[in-house]
Design an enzyme around this catalytic site. Structure first.
Site, PDB file in Angstrom:
ATOM      1  N   ASP A 179      -2.936 -10.450  -2.748  1.00 35.23           N
ATOM      2  CA  ASP A 179      -3.511 -10.017  -1.479  1.00 35.23           C
ATOM      3  C   ASP A 179      -4.996  -9.698  -1.676  1.00 35.23           C
ATOM      4  O   ASP A 179      -5.431  -9.339  -2.778  1.00 35.23           O
ATOM      5  CB  ASP A 179      -2.764  -8.772  -0.997  1.00 35.23           C
ATOM      6  N   HIS A 232       0.823  -1.222   0.000  1.00 34.18           N
ATOM      7  CA  HIS A 232       0.000   0.000   0.000  1.00 34.18           C
ATOM      8  C   HIS A 232       0.854   1.268   0.000  1.00 34.18           C
ATOM      9  O   HIS A 232       0.315   2.368  -0.150  1.00 34.18           O
ATOM     10  CB  HIS A 232      -0.925   0.029   1.216  1.00 34.18           C
ATOM     11  N   ASP A 282      -4.667 -13.134   3.270  1.00 34.61           N
ATOM     12  CA  ASP A 282      -5.961 -12.642   3.739  1.00 34.61           C
ATOM     13  C   ASP A 282      -7.149 -13.017   2.857  1.00 34.61           C
ATOM     14  O   ASP A 282      -8.291 -12.747   3.248  1.00 34.61           O
ATOM     15  CB  ASP A 282      -5.934 -11.127   3.982  1.00 34.61           C
ATOM     16  N   HIS A 303      -6.452  -7.174  -0.638  1.00 32.71           N
ATOM     17  CA  HIS A 303      -6.568  -5.730  -0.856  1.00 32.71           C
ATOM     18  C   HIS A 303      -5.718  -5.314  -2.048  1.00 32.71           C
ATOM     19  O   HIS A 303      -4.637  -5.865  -2.285  1.00 32.71           O
ATOM     20  CB  HIS A 303      -6.123  -4.972   0.394  1.00 32.71           C
TER      21      HIS A 303
END
Length: 578
Positions: free
Chosen positions: A428, A394, A517, A430
């Site tokens: 991931d 991120h 995740d 996200h």
């Protein structure tokens, strides 16, 4: 000391040198080989199935100098291996290199679940070989191979000369690799036909092939009785993986200092230990230490003012305290506020990623780990894994957030981009907004991400399908945003499409941003992938057959982290069970 390592292709400079040395040894030791046969070796490595077999090259590396090699052919459709050459230069004795190379070939053939390891050896029978000197050498070779239980196939026409009256026709030798189940005549006929028609396609006429193949009768294939000393016990198989096939593992040994004890902060130190414990027991990994890289390497992917600010503000915050951004400059980004803590919002994308002294120290060490893993792959390793926290995908060129401060995956990709084209695949839950942002205008690094749709999943403002890159990078960024309910089967359908995008790019290296995740029950996600799904995902990525750096990103359900990571790497390494 020496190490045996596999050469997959001629992408890396040191691998090109190793191939050239193997070719030089072939010219010196096998003078009957044509120049064309020797020069086609790099092409055979690059095109593993175009000739009906996969060519596998291993070299004995003695302190950086190649002192021997072995060339193996794998016939996956018939599940057998054929050992083409083992050789060292004339100017040196083998110093045990020949034996070490042969033992490594046996390990590889076992790992490929082969019926056996076949090869040719010149005869030790005076009726077939008239030269006394050659006869002595042939006996020494067959004596060596008998130690492993490898003996010539008996009662067939394999040693029939191609031309009537020819001298020293080779035996076909079989090393059954300790298998007790005999090889059937039917299977042997298929194997022998493949050897003669694929390896010797320009040499053996069809009538000769038919003659030899028909000589293998129904029933178990017989091997010649031992002729020399009683076979010595075969060397123990050793670890579950040979050293050159183990995954280089670089662990952030300073991650524990970054421990935010506030309620709801799921990016906790226990994540690493839960992943690491089962991986250490798996036999798949070799741990290597992280090396320190200069800040200049960080500034290749992050703006210098951002790196300098992050380092300076973190180290000025008193121990035990954290600063959370709470004011964000949407009107005027040209004049950052004077107070360093207040300026945090100038470089941040959320309100829950804190700044403190240990955040910088842990993130800086994670960056070193990712760069070390990339350097290991650049040095010839096939797989390397940077097990790090805090994560990084991120972190954009000049901002932090989502528990991320420095973009570890981008740092690995930038390192490898010096040597060739790089694909970054982000798995991931996200979206990897930071990695996308860093490479958005570049055509030499492809970024591909599978993630929850930004309409409901962090970071909310990026990861849409229409984001395809800009400028030179247009078309080199691909997003696959998915809905809130995704199971393993649905995920694999999308992963297949993402991998097709990677293949079309034809990269030299892969950086895999591994999020755990997508797992069922993860507190930050909504999908339901299980350990079996991670195993299948790993297998699918392995089919790319690329030098790969895996960088740990998210994954916060500590009960399942270890099992999911272990299954993923079992699949990625090619040693996963069902």
């Amino acid at each position: 000391m020496f190490r045996i390592r596999r050469i997959h292709d001629d992408t890396l400079p040191q691998d090109r040198e190793a191939i050239a040395t193997a070719q030089s040894i072939l010219r010196e030791q096998f003078q009957l080989l044509s120049r064309e046969e020797i020069e086609e070796l790099p092409g055979l490595l690059r095109d593993p199935v175009g000739h009906g077999f996969r060519t596998v090259l291993f070299v004995a590396d003695v302190r950086g100098a190649i002192q021997g090699f072995a060339l193996l052919m794998h016939f996956p459709d018939l599940r057998f291996c054929y050992l083409d050459f083992i050789s060292v230069p004339k100017a040196m004795t083998s110093r045990g290199l020949g034996g070490a190379l042969y033992e490594r070939m046996r390990q590889e053939a076992r790992a490929l679940k082969s019926w056996g390891l076949f090869f040719e050896c010149l005869p030790d029978d005076p009726a077939l070989c008239a030269d006394p000197g050659a006869l002595a050498q042939n006996r020494a070779r067959l004596r060596f191979y008998e130690r492993y239980g490898a003996r010539p196939v008996a009662g067939t026409a394999y040693e029939t000369p191609l031309k009537p009256g020819g001298d020293c026709p080779p035996y076909l030798v079989l090393d059954a690799l300790g298998r007790e189940r005999p090889l059937s005549g039917r299977t042997a006929r298929r194997i022998v036909r493949a050897i003669l028609e694929r390896k010797y396609r320009d040499v053996c006429p069809p009538e000769y092939v038919d003659l030899v193949v028909r000589s293998f009768r129904d029933g178990p294939v017989a091997l010649r009785p031992p002729r020399y000393a009683a076979p010595a016990p075969a060397p123990a198989p050793g670890p579950s993986l040979p050293p050159d096939r183990r995954i280089a593992l670089v662990v952030n040994d300073r991650h524990e200092i970054h421990h935010v004890r506030e309620r709801g902060y799921v990016e906790a130190p226990v994540r690493v230990s839960r992943i690491l414990e089962p991986l250490r027991r798996s036999g798949l990994f070799e741990e290597i230490p992280a090396h320190r890289f200069p800040d200049a390497r960080i500034k290749e992917v992050h703006d210098a003012d951002y790196v300098d600010y992050l380092k300076r503000v973190c180290l000025r915050i008193p121990a035990g305290r954290s600063v959370y951004p709470y004011v964000f400059p949407i009107r005027n980004q040209a004049r950052p506020p004077r107070e360093l803590p207040v300026r945090a919002g100038y470089y941040c994308i959320d309100t829950f990623t804190p700044l403190n002294p240990n955040a910088w120290r842990a993130a800086r060490r994670a960056a070193d780990c990712a760069l070390t893993a990339a350097a290991a792959v650049a040095d010839g390793r096939r797989l390397a894994y940077a097990l790090v926290r805090p994560p990084g995908h991120h972190a954009e060129r000049r901002s932090f957030g989502g528990f991320c401060y420095l973009n570890n995956s981008a740092l690995a990709a930038q390192h490898l981009s010096r040597l060739g084209r790089v694909a970054v695949l982000d798995l991931d839950y996200h979206h990897g907004n930071g990695t996308q942002h860093i490479f958005y205008s570049r055509a030499d690094v492809l970024t591909v991400s599978i993630h929850g749709h930004p309409s409901f999943a962090y970071p909310y403002f990026s990861g849409f399908r229409e984001e395809r890159g800009e400028g030179e990078g247009l078309g080199f960024n691909r997003n696959f945003p998915l809905g809130e309910r995704v199971d393993g089967h649905m995920y694999r359908n999308v992963l297949r499409r993402a991998l097709d995008v990677v293949r079309a790019f034809k990269p030299d290296f892969l950086v895999l941003a591994l999020g755990l995740d997508p797992a069922k029950g993860d507190p930050t996600g909504t999908w339901t992938l299980t350990a079996r799904d991670f195993l299948a995902n790993g297998r699918m990525v392995a089919e790319l057959d690329l030098p790969t750096v895996v960088v740990q990103e998210g994954g916060y359900r500590t009960r399942s982290l270890g099992a999911n990571a272990r299954h993923f790497f079992l699949g990625l390494s090619g040693f996963g069970g069902s």
